[in-house]
Design a protein around this motif. Sequence first.
Motif, PDB file in Angstrom:
ATOM      1  N   ARG A   1       0.853  -1.197   0.000  1.00 45.75           N
ATOM      2  CA  ARG A   1       0.000   0.000   0.000  1.00 45.75           C
ATOM      3  C   ARG A   1       0.892   1.252   0.000  1.00 45.75           C
ATOM      4  O   ARG A   1       0.694   2.171  -0.782  1.00 45.75           O
ATOM      5  CB  ARG A   1      -0.899  -0.072   1.242  1.00 45.75           C
ATOM      6  CG  ARG A   1      -1.975   0.945   1.438  1.00 45.75           C
ATOM      7  CD  ARG A   1      -2.930   1.158   0.302  1.00 45.75           C
ATOM      8  NE  ARG A   1      -3.732  -0.001  -0.109  1.00 45.75           N
ATOM      9  CZ  ARG A   1      -4.479  -0.022  -1.212  1.00 45.75           C
ATOM     10  NH1 ARG A   1      -4.524   1.037  -2.011  1.00 45.75           N
ATOM     11  NH2 ARG A   1      -5.181  -1.078  -1.538  1.00 45.75           N
ATOM     12  N   ASN A   2       1.904   1.256   0.863  1.00 43.48           N
ATOM     13  CA  ASN A   2       2.852   2.386   0.896  1.00 43.48           C
ATOM     14  C   ASN A   2       3.521   2.576  -0.450  1.00 43.48           C
ATOM     15  O   ASN A   2       3.694   3.703  -0.918  1.00 43.48           O
ATOM     16  CB  ASN A   2       3.956   2.135   1.934  1.00 43.48           C
ATOM     17  CG  ASN A   2       3.540   2.545   3.330  1.00 43.48           C
ATOM     18  OD1 ASN A   2       2.557   3.249   3.506  1.00 43.48           O
ATOM     19  ND2 ASN A   2       4.288   2.090   4.317  1.00 43.48           N
ATOM     20  N   ALA A   3       3.946   1.448  -1.052  1.00 44.71           N
ATOM     21  CA  ALA A   3       4.659   1.539  -2.336  1.00 44.71           C
ATOM     22  C   ALA A   3       3.762   2.174  -3.389  1.00 44.71           C
ATOM     23  O   ALA A   3       4.183   3.084  -4.110  1.00 44.71           O
ATOM     24  CB  ALA A   3       5.118   0.154  -2.772  1.00 44.71           C
TER      25      ALA A   3
ATOM     26  N   SER B   1       4.348  11.359   6.299  1.00 44.89           N
ATOM     27  CA  SER B   1       4.479  12.544   5.452  1.00 44.89           C
ATOM     28  C   SER B   1       3.179  12.766   4.694  1.00 44.89           C
ATOM     29  O   SER B   1       3.100  13.587   3.810  1.00 44.89           O
ATOM     30  CB  SER B   1       5.640  12.360   4.479  1.00 44.89           C
ATOM     31  OG  SER B   1       5.366  11.242   3.648  1.00 44.89           O
ATOM     32  N   LYS B   2       2.169  11.967   5.090  1.00 42.76           N
ATOM     33  CA  LYS B   2       0.895  12.054   4.354  1.00 42.76           C
ATOM     34  C   LYS B   2      -0.128  12.825   5.180  1.00 42.76           C
ATOM     35  O   LYS B   2      -0.129  12.721   6.412  1.00 42.76           O
ATOM     36  CB  LYS B   2       0.370  10.636   4.074  1.00 42.76           C
ATOM     37  CG  LYS B   2       1.313   9.844   3.206  1.00 42.76           C
ATOM     38  CD  LYS B   2       0.956   8.379   3.176  1.00 42.76           C
ATOM     39  CE  LYS B   2       2.106   7.580   2.620  1.00 42.76           C
ATOM     40  NZ  LYS B   2       1.950   6.149   2.831  1.00 42.76           N
ATOM     41  N   ARG B   3      -0.982  13.523   4.480  1.00 42.75           N
ATOM     42  CA  ARG B   3      -1.967  14.332   5.195  1.00 42.75           C
ATOM     43  C   ARG B   3      -2.887  13.460   6.050  1.00 42.75           C
ATOM     44  O   ARG B   3      -3.190  13.776   7.185  1.00 42.75           O
ATOM     45  CB  ARG B   3      -2.791  15.155   4.191  1.00 42.75           C
ATOM     46  CG  ARG B   3      -3.409  16.379   4.779  1.00 42.75           C
ATOM     47  CD  ARG B   3      -3.124  17.644   3.994  1.00 42.75           C
ATOM     48  NE  ARG B   3      -3.499  17.485   2.576  1.00 42.75           N
ATOM     49  CZ  ARG B   3      -4.693  17.857   2.101  1.00 42.75           C
ATOM     50  NH1 ARG B   3      -5.620  18.335   2.903  1.00 42.75           N
ATOM     51  NH2 ARG B   3      -4.950  17.755   0.822  1.00 42.75           N
TER      52      ARG B   3
ATOM     53  N   LEU C   1       1.653   4.617  11.334  1.00 41.00           N
ATOM     54  CA  LEU C   1       1.808   3.375  12.102  1.00 41.00           C
ATOM     55  C   LEU C   1       2.070   2.160  11.216  1.00 41.00           C
ATOM     56  O   LEU C   1       2.418   1.094  11.706  1.00 41.00           O
ATOM     57  CB  LEU C   1       0.546   3.121  12.944  1.00 41.00           C
ATOM     58  CG  LEU C   1       0.375   4.056  14.131  1.00 41.00           C
ATOM     59  CD1 LEU C   1      -1.003   3.872  14.754  1.00 41.00           C
ATOM     60  CD2 LEU C   1       1.453   3.811  15.170  1.00 41.00           C
ATOM     61  N   GLY C   2       1.912   2.367   9.898  1.00 41.69           N
ATOM     62  CA  GLY C   2       2.051   1.235   8.974  1.00 41.69           C
ATOM     63  C   GLY C   2       3.402   0.553   9.086  1.00 41.69           C
ATOM     64  O   GLY C   2       3.488  -0.656   9.356  1.00 41.69           O
ATOM     65  N   LEU C   3       4.479   1.322   8.918  1.00 46.19           N
ATOM     66  CA  LEU C   3       5.810   0.705   8.930  1.00 46.19           C
ATOM     67  C   LEU C   3       6.238   0.278  10.335  1.00 46.19           C
ATOM     68  O   LEU C   3       6.984  -0.690  10.488  1.00 46.19           O
ATOM     69  CB  LEU C   3       6.843   1.668   8.339  1.00 46.19           C
ATOM     70  CG  LEU C   3       6.801   1.820   6.821  1.00 46.19           C
ATOM     71  CD1 LEU C   3       7.893   2.767   6.347  1.00 46.19           C
ATOM     72  CD2 LEU C   3       6.978   0.466   6.134  1.00 46.19           C
TER      73      LEU C   3
HETATM   74 MG   LIG Z   1       1.399   3.363   5.369  1.00 42.13          MG
END
Ligand SMILES: [Mg+2]
Length: 422
Positions: A325-327, A379-381, A386-388
């Motif tokens: 998802r991050n990628a 760094s996202k609005r 907490l994902g990583l």
């Molecule tokens: Mg994430």
Amino acid sequence: MPLTPGGYAFLGLTTLVACLVAVLTFAILRFASAARDARRGLQGSGHADTAILSAALQEAVAKLKAQERATAARAEASERLSGEIIASLTAGLLVVGLEGDIRILNPAGRRMLGLADNVTPADYHQALSEPELSKLIDQVLTSGVAIVRRAVSVPETRNGVSHFGVTISPMFDEQKQQHGAICLFTDLTAVKDLEEQLRLKESLATVGELTAGIAHEFRNGLATILGYSKLFDLKALPESYRAYVEGIRAETESLSQIVTNFLNFARPAQLMLTPVDLKAICERAADEIRADARALGGRVDVDGEFGILEGDEVLLRQAFSNLLRNALEACAAAPGGPHVVIQSEYDRAGKVTRVAVNDNGPGIAPVDRERVFRPFFTSKRSGTGLGLALVQKIIVFHNGRIVIGKSASGGASLQVSLPSSA
Ligand SMILES: [Mg+2]
Ligand SMILES: Nc1ncnc2c1ncn2[C@@H]1O[C@H](COP(=O)(O)OP(=O)(O)O)[C@@H](O)[C@H]1O
């Protein structure tokens, strides 16, 4: 006729002369014969001497040649032995001259420094892109003082090596003049990883214990506030107050979402272990984002060899799902469309599967490569950050590790290693 006394005298003289001539001739003949014999004898002994001399010489030359051959063989054997020792060393060996020229760099050293077999840079500054290691060698070359067992970390991991233990000794000649330095480096990555894993496990466990209780209380409180705010009948409220109540509801919901996420992260990890096929996990995570990637004109690929591990399927699925998802989020706007590649290799000898999640996004700057794992770093609005943190926790609790590098396209490469079997 009787001879006269003069006649007698002449006859006697003639006989004497004849006798003298005979004696002389005999003597000359004897002498000549003796001389010939002597010459012949002399000639014979000269031949014998030359033969002895030449035989002795030949023997000496043969001995010298044999000695030379033995010395050459010894030199060759000792050179071969030192070559074998250098080549078989599991530690990296780098010998440099005062001018920075590389004299010896063994295969283990090449591997650790990420250099191809056929490439030997002229200068060690080119070979060691880690300024820290170069600086240490420079220091020994200028000071002549050894550096013993120094730990050096490498920002760009190469062949999975991220930490070196380094010992650098100055090299002196017979006149005690320094003419170079010997640098021995060992791969401390496994040791450091183990330390890091333990430290992380301990700190995650402590964070979990400390905060899970508080977070739980928070969540209960938030649920109560939300419950009360829902008791308000918006239609019965004056128009000017409705926005406030809606604000309370929205904020409480978002806060309780954060607390729930945090609880997921902080909750002590209890793994439900079953045999898990990493390939199936990755394929499934790829399927989850494939439709979104295609909608943006991109694609998602899964490639390579995967192992099987005793793990918690739900948690591992969550970890890879977060990574993918991050990628995709990172490369959603990539020119030419997003391209996410899961590239895996199974290391039979090390019994480990190395999965890299690569994208063609902007990548993660080296200074951020540790910070992104901290809870709430985002760094996202609308990111939770907490994902990583959760991914790292899951991987660490499976005795694996995760590091960040750069993908071939310049994007991020999140590299997960998990102990596994074929
Ligand atoms: Mg994430
Ligand atoms: N593949 C990636 N490429 C670039 N940056 C990334 C990537 N993955 C994670 N990051 C960075 O790490 C931060 C933390 O990620 P994460 O913990 O998943 O939280 P979130 O996604 O909620 O922001 C992201 O906000 C982003 O800045």
